[in-house]
Design an enzyme around this catalytic site. Structure first.
Site, PDB file in Angstrom:
ATOM      1  N   GLU A  71      29.795  34.415  41.881  1.00  0.00           N
ATOM      2  CA  GLU A  71      28.968  34.688  40.708  1.00  0.00           C
ATOM      3  C   GLU A  71      27.907  33.621  40.413  1.00  0.00           C
ATOM      4  O   GLU A  71      27.980  32.917  39.393  1.00  0.00           O
ATOM      5  CB  GLU A  71      29.860  34.871  39.471  1.00  0.00           C
ATOM      6  CG  GLU A  71      30.835  36.029  39.623  1.00  0.00           C
ATOM      7  CD  GLU A  71      31.602  36.364  38.347  1.00  0.00           C
ATOM      8  OE1 GLU A  71      31.554  35.565  37.398  1.00  0.00           O
ATOM      9  OE2 GLU A  71      32.237  37.424  38.307  1.00  0.00           O
TER      10      GLU A  71
ATOM     11  N   HIS B  34      34.115  28.389  43.421  1.00  0.00           N
ATOM     12  CA  HIS B  34      34.378  29.256  42.264  1.00  0.00           C
ATOM     13  C   HIS B  34      34.319  28.381  41.009  1.00  0.00           C
ATOM     14  O   HIS B  34      35.342  28.058  40.404  1.00  0.00           O
ATOM     15  CB  HIS B  34      35.742  29.937  42.433  1.00  0.00           C
ATOM     16  CG  HIS B  34      35.939  31.141  41.549  1.00  0.00           C
ATOM     17  ND1 HIS B  34      36.323  32.366  42.020  1.00  0.00           N
ATOM     18  CD2 HIS B  34      35.796  31.296  40.204  1.00  0.00           C
ATOM     19  CE1 HIS B  34      36.427  33.227  41.021  1.00  0.00           C
ATOM     20  NE2 HIS B  34      36.115  32.595  39.903  1.00  0.00           N
TER      21      HIS B  34
ATOM     22  N   ARG C 223      42.816  37.121  47.510  1.00  0.00           N
ATOM     23  CA  ARG C 223      41.598  36.316  47.391  1.00  0.00           C
ATOM     24  C   ARG C 223      41.919  35.032  46.638  1.00  0.00           C
ATOM     25  O   ARG C 223      42.407  35.081  45.505  1.00  0.00           O
ATOM     26  CB  ARG C 223      40.508  37.102  46.655  1.00  0.00           C
ATOM     27  CG  ARG C 223      39.237  36.298  46.464  1.00  0.00           C
ATOM     28  CD  ARG C 223      38.112  37.096  45.819  1.00  0.00           C
ATOM     29  NE  ARG C 223      36.975  36.215  45.593  1.00  0.00           N
ATOM     30  CZ  ARG C 223      36.267  36.148  44.474  1.00  0.00           C
ATOM     31  NH1 ARG C 223      36.549  36.948  43.458  1.00  0.00           N
ATOM     32  NH2 ARG C 223      35.270  35.295  44.356  1.00  0.00           N
TER      33      ARG C 223
ATOM     34  N   GLU D  62      36.302  41.533  42.375  1.00  0.00           N
ATOM     35  CA  GLU D  62      36.971  41.295  41.084  1.00  0.00           C
ATOM     36  C   GLU D  62      36.813  42.525  40.209  1.00  0.00           C
ATOM     37  O   GLU D  62      35.735  43.117  40.150  1.00  0.00           O
ATOM     38  CB  GLU D  62      36.365  40.113  40.316  1.00  0.00           C
ATOM     39  CG  GLU D  62      36.834  38.769  40.780  1.00  0.00           C
ATOM     40  CD  GLU D  62      36.257  37.620  39.943  1.00  0.00           C
ATOM     41  OE1 GLU D  62      36.073  37.774  38.722  1.00  0.00           O
ATOM     42  OE2 GLU D  62      35.978  36.567  40.534  1.00  0.00           O
TER      43      GLU D  62
ATOM     44  N   ASN E 240      31.675  41.875  41.846  1.00  0.00           N
ATOM     45  CA  ASN E 240      32.592  41.664  40.723  1.00  0.00           C
ATOM     46  C   ASN E 240      32.116  42.548  39.580  1.00  0.00           C
ATOM     47  O   ASN E 240      31.003  42.357  39.057  1.00  0.00           O
ATOM     48  CB  ASN E 240      32.567  40.203  40.249  1.00  0.00           C
ATOM     49  CG  ASN E 240      33.172  39.243  41.273  1.00  0.00           C
ATOM     50  OD1 ASN E 240      33.628  39.659  42.332  1.00  0.00           O
ATOM     51  ND2 ASN E 240      33.166  37.960  40.951  1.00  0.00           N
TER      52      ASN E 240
ATOM     53  N   TYR F 116      33.126  44.246  35.808  1.00  0.00           N
ATOM     54  CA  TYR F 116      34.038  44.281  34.659  1.00  0.00           C
ATOM     55  C   TYR F 116      33.658  45.318  33.607  1.00  0.00           C
ATOM     56  O   TYR F 116      34.508  45.889  32.961  1.00  0.00           O
ATOM     57  CB  TYR F 116      34.114  42.904  33.983  1.00  0.00           C
ATOM     58  CG  TYR F 116      34.951  41.923  34.772  1.00  0.00           C
ATOM     59  CD1 TYR F 116      36.326  41.861  34.605  1.00  0.00           C
ATOM     60  CD2 TYR F 116      34.362  41.094  35.716  1.00  0.00           C
ATOM     61  CE1 TYR F 116      37.108  40.994  35.349  1.00  0.00           C
ATOM     62  CE2 TYR F 116      35.139  40.223  36.466  1.00  0.00           C
ATOM     63  CZ  TYR F 116      36.508  40.172  36.283  1.00  0.00           C
ATOM     64  OH  TYR F 116      37.282  39.326  37.022  1.00  0.00           O
TER      65      TYR F 116
HETATM   66  C1  GAL Z   1      34.657  36.178  36.364  1.00  0.00           C
HETATM   67  C2  GAL Z   1      35.171  34.957  37.068  1.00  0.00           C
HETATM   68  C3  GAL Z   1      36.649  34.827  37.082  1.00  0.00           C
HETATM   69  C4  GAL Z   1      37.337  35.313  35.823  1.00  0.00           C
HETATM   70  C5  GAL Z   1      36.738  36.615  35.326  1.00  0.00           C
HETATM   71  C6  GAL Z   1      37.266  37.103  33.994  1.00  0.00           C
HETATM   72  O1  GAL Z   1      33.370  35.930  35.882  1.00  0.00           O
HETATM   73  O2  GAL Z   1      34.736  34.960  38.413  1.00  0.00           O
HETATM   74  O3  GAL Z   1      36.942  33.492  37.387  1.00  0.00           O
HETATM   75  O4  GAL Z   1      37.454  34.345  34.890  1.00  0.00           O
HETATM   76  O5  GAL Z   1      35.359  36.535  35.233  1.00  0.00           O
HETATM   77  O6  GAL Z   1      36.530  36.616  32.929  1.00  0.00           O
END
Ligand code: GAL
Length: 451
Positions: A143, A98, A53, A353, A285, A287
């Site tokens: 995002e 992005h 990607r 992500e 995405n 995290y």
């Molecule tokens: C996301 C973003 C990425 C990367 C990641 C880690 O929000 O799309 O570019 O930075 O967080 O913080």
């Protein structure tokens, strides 16, 4: 454990890796992927990725943001990247936006201006026309939540505006309009011939009430979901409009503070292409996770915090690694995938992500991050096998250590270490990269056997 054509990927974004060539206004070099692309390709091959990607830099392709002037060198660069990937049997997933808007468009109001939607649509059509014969997976916008909220309410991300309570809703609205226009363009002009798929990448934490049985915490969790994931996914996947609890919470707060304008959350016009159904897959995405309870607002000032009236809490059992916001909760991904299946009509999902970072002292033998990838991929497998979620691919963030926005180069998300002190910007695989490569090879091999 994984479908035969499962996508094993990793991602990057133009501004975070490419750098700028000499003579342009911004001297940032980042990973200098503009000149060192072949090194990146070696990394991609070393991992055994099936997919990569990347994002296109709008300003590199169209320096003033419009198709009036095309930078052919930029076109050549991306043509080479795409062709090289395909020659190595790696499929590109390409993001159009992005977080890097051409300055000329920012000067005209950026994402706050309604005109941005048609400008984005022209840029998207230019990209579909130029690269769409080879690119089959497209992400229009990465995002929108982060650009809208962190960029225009909190001032942490570009363009660094702090205009609480109004700008973020406007920006989110224009991003959805821009995305929908581009999807409709692809659908009516390019789809038959190019046969690709288009979506937008929506970021979301997994959310749970702070106290499982507490009515207020449950209601706060619904509200928080509505103001984050729902803000963008509800219009696209469910109704064509914002979640009702989001609109009513905003309007109630306006009334309370005596704000007499029209709703701060704009309405979609019937004269524009519909928002509903403008995604061919769900791009997620993920995290981290949060517990939620009712929260304090900002007093007499209009702001999103007061509108949503929620507070996020970390569970003490979740380890924090690298940056402070990133509690490592792999099982939250499985729960979120199930929630997406149930809430958004069982879409095909790409995890576009996922990752976690380290801050100094750096370890090439990053055992904890290796464990994280193992745990996470197991959770994805369970989501597929046990919960029946249609997960089509997983993209680790990120291929390389890179420019991590407000944190600069201090926060590292790469599967490859980049030595920013070395003029050659040499790339070295981390233990976590080796672990990811091992898993890819194992699961790909299983897929072969099933055939
Ligand atoms: C996301 C973003 C990425 C990367 C990641 C880690 O929000 O799309 O570019 O930075 O967080 O913080």
């Amino acid at each position: 454990m994984f479908p035969r054509d499962f996508a094993w990927g990793a991602g990057t974004a133009a501004y975070q890796i490419e750098g700028r060539v000499f003579g342009e206004q911004n001297g940032d070099v980042a990973c200098n992927s503009y000149e060192l692309w072949e090194k990146d390709l070696e990394c991609i091959q070393q991992l055994g990725l099936t997919h990569y990607r990347l994002s296109l830099s709008w300003a590199r392709l169209l320096p003033d943001g419009t198709t009036r002037r095309v930078n052919q060198k930029g076109v050549q660069y991306y043509n080479k990247v795409i062709d090289d990937l395909l020659a190595c049997n790696v499929s590109p997933m390409v993001t159009l936006y992005h977080f890097d808007l051409p300055q000329a468009l920012q000067d005209q109001g950026g994402w706050k201006s309604p005109d941005i939607a048609t400008l984005f649509d022209s840029y998207a059509k230019f990209c579909f026309r130029t690269f769409g014969d080879r690119v089959k997976l497209w992400i229009t916008i990465n995002e929108p939540y982060v650009c809208a909220k962190l960029g225009h309410e909190d001032g942490i991300h570009a363009p660094g505006l702090k205009e609480p309570g109004i700008a973020a809703y406007l920006v989110g609205h224009n991003m959805l309009r821009a995305h929908a226009m581009a999807w409709h363009s692809y659908n009516s002009i390019y789809r038959t011939e190019q046969k690709g798929a288009v979506s937008l990448a929506i970021n979301s934490d997994w959310l749970e009430p702070l106290h499982a049985g507490c009515t207020e915490d449950i209601a706060a969790t619904y509200r928080h979901f509505a103001f984050t994931l729902g803000w963008f996914a509800w219009p696209v996947f469910v109704t064509g409009d914002y979640p009702e609890i989001m609109r009513s919470a905003i309007n109630a707060q306006s009334k309370k503070l005596g704000y007499n304008g029209s709703s701060r959350l704009p309405s979609f016009s019937k004269d524009e292409p519909s928002i509903l159904g403008t995604a061919d897959f769900f791009a997620l995405n993920y995290y981290t996770s949060r517990k939620v309870k009712p929260g304090e607002g900002c007093g007499k000032i209009l702001c999103m915090k007061s509108d949503r009236h929620t507070e996020e809490v970390l569970d003490p059992s979740w380890p924090i690694c690298g940056v402070s916001w990133l509690a490592v909760v792999p099982h939250g991904l499985r729960k979120l995938l199930k929630y997406i299946k149930d809430t958004f009509n069982h879409p095909a999902v790409y995890i576009t992500e996922n990752g976690f970072s380290q801050v100094g002292p750096l370890q090439i033998e990053d055992a904890q991050r290796s464990e994280f990838y193992k745990d996470t991929i197991l959770e994805v497998a369970k989501a597929i096998q046990e919960d029946g979620v249609n997960v089509r691919g997983y993209f680790a963030w990120s291929l390389l250590d890179n420019f991590e926005w407000a944190d600069g180069f201090s926060v590292r998300f790469g599967l490859f270490h980049v030595d920013f002190a070395d003029a050659k910007l040499s790339r070295t695989i981390y233990q976590s990269g080796r672990e990811y490569a091992k898993m890819i090879s194992k699961y790909k091999c299983g897929q072969e056997e099933k055939r």
